[in-house]
Design an enzyme around this catalytic site. Structure first.
Site, PDB file in Angstrom:
ATOM      1  N   GLU A  32       0.835  -1.206   0.000  1.00 45.66           N
ATOM      2  CA  GLU A  32       0.000   0.000   0.000  1.00 45.66           C
ATOM      3  C   GLU A  32       0.872   1.259   0.000  1.00 45.66           C
ATOM      4  O   GLU A  32       0.552   2.236  -0.655  1.00 45.66           O
ATOM      5  CB  GLU A  32      -0.967   0.009   1.189  1.00 45.66           C
ATOM      6  N   TYR A 113      -6.079   6.708   4.384  1.00 41.49           N
ATOM      7  CA  TYR A 113      -6.292   5.680   3.366  1.00 41.49           C
ATOM      8  C   TYR A 113      -5.553   4.387   3.716  1.00 41.49           C
ATOM      9  O   TYR A 113      -6.126   3.299   3.714  1.00 41.49           O
ATOM     10  CB  TYR A 113      -5.857   6.165   1.964  1.00 41.49           C
ATOM     11  N   ASP A 131      -9.106   4.826  -2.618  1.00 35.40           N
ATOM     12  CA  ASP A 131      -8.006   5.338  -3.443  1.00 35.40           C
ATOM     13  C   ASP A 131      -8.618   5.942  -4.714  1.00 35.40           C
ATOM     14  O   ASP A 131      -9.844   6.045  -4.836  1.00 35.40           O
ATOM     15  CB  ASP A 131      -6.970   4.241  -3.740  1.00 35.40           C
TER      16      ASP A 131
END
Ligand code: SF4
Length: 332
Positions: A32, A113, A131
């Site tokens: 990520e 996020y 995202d």
């Protein structure tokens, strides 16, 4: 969406198969962070090399910042690499990786996020990870003109179970079907529900924000050579490309600064070549200047790096491109 994901999930090296609950939290977190601002195609080979070198939090926590910055070279947005080490060390110090969104957010480099994505994908928690791909799908699904309305709508459709698979399903749909241009609505599992599709102009959602003009700054990159070696310096820890090994530069300025800030020696030649690099907040145009000296002539702060081994210096893209141009200038 989950049925579509079970049949169509992208196979990626950091992923567990759909429905398996077997995701490795270290790999999920690492991927990520790597994928922020960098494409899956660019990340995939780098991810494999990274895992071979630092397979878990403990090994990464024990690595030096210098090694990690070197391994990150070329991926851009270098604060991410510094934060990876800081985060691995924080995880080692607290005795494990936390599993809730709120606790994850306390760690270096983990924003809203990433905390949501890791909590959902690695730990199966209900969390809403948005995202750019997910935001586009949600905006089209509900025909939202304003991106600010996306989180509330994404929250509404996130299931209690398999939230991680749902997040990845939305990411995959955005990457492969509901693409920025030319969405392939006829293949989409959401088509019958999709207000963007019903409108006939799904690409119109979300409305694009007017692009801000990026200012241009200027600089000079210096190539100081001595006995087959070139002078490299460490950039100051704060600021652009902070902490990275680099060729010397002066300050970035409104107008081309010429030889201002050059390492103290005579014989600088300003070359015609220019390197341009676009950073988030500005575009940088750098002229190149070169000088060559004898061994006894100079006391410069930095490392004299063998020119034939520059590839191992881990230079960020801007300086790697400058070094190539210097090489072409010298050896044709
Ligand atoms: Fe996107 Fe089209 Fe699917 Fe709507 S139907 S979510 S616009 S691909």
């Amino acid at each position: 969406m989950l049925a579509w994901y079970d049949a169509n999930a992208r196979v990626l090296p950091w992923r567990a198969p759909p429905g398996s609950n077997a995701a490795n939290p270290y790999r999920v977190w690492l991927s990520e962070v790597m994928l922020q601002q960098t494409t899956v195609a660019a990340v995939t080979p780098r991810f494999a090399a990274w895992i071979a070198r630092w397979p878990d939090f403990a090994s990464l926590a024990a690595a030096s910042e210098e090694e990690v910055m070197g391994a990150w070279a070329g991926l851009g947005y270098y604060a991410r690499a510094r934060n990876l080490v800081a985060c691995a060390r924080a995880v080692a110090a607290r005795g494990g990786f936390p599993t809730t969104e709120a606790e994850l957010r306390q760690l270096p480099g983990i924003g809203d996020y990433t905390a949501a994505a890791v909590a959902a994908i690695a730990f199966g928690r209900r969390a809403v990870a948005i995202d750019a791909n997910v935001a586009r799908v949600v905006a089209r699904l509900f025909a939202l003109a304003d991106k600010a309305d996306v989180p509330a709508h994404a929250e509404r459709i996130t299931p209690d179970l398999r939230a991680g698979d749902f997040a990845q399903a939305m990411m995959d749909l955005g990457a492969t079907v509901c693409t920025p241009r030319g969405p392939r609505c006829l293949l989409c599992p959401l088509r019958t529900e999709c207000r963007g599709f019903a409108s006939g102009t799904p690409e119109a959602f979300p409305a694009r924000a007017a692009k801000k003009a990026r200012p241009t700054r200027h600089g000079t990159i210096f190539w100081l050579e001595r006995d087959g070696r070139v002078l490299l310096v460490r950039r100051p820890p704060k600021g652009l490309l902070g902490g990275m090994r680099a060729l010397p530069t002066g300050d970035w300025a409104e107008a081309p600064p010429g030889l201002a800030g050059a390492p103290a020696t005579a014989g600088w030649q300003l070359l015609e070549d220019e390197v341009t690099h676009v950073f988030t907040h500005f575009r940088l145009e750098c002229r190149l200047a070169a000088a060559s000296i004898a061994a006894q002539e100079v006391h410069a702060e930095g490392e004299w790096w063998p020119i034939t081994d520059l590839g191992a210096a881990g230079l960020p893209t801007l300086f790697a491109r400058a070094a190539q141009l210097f090489g072409r200038e010298r050896w044709g």
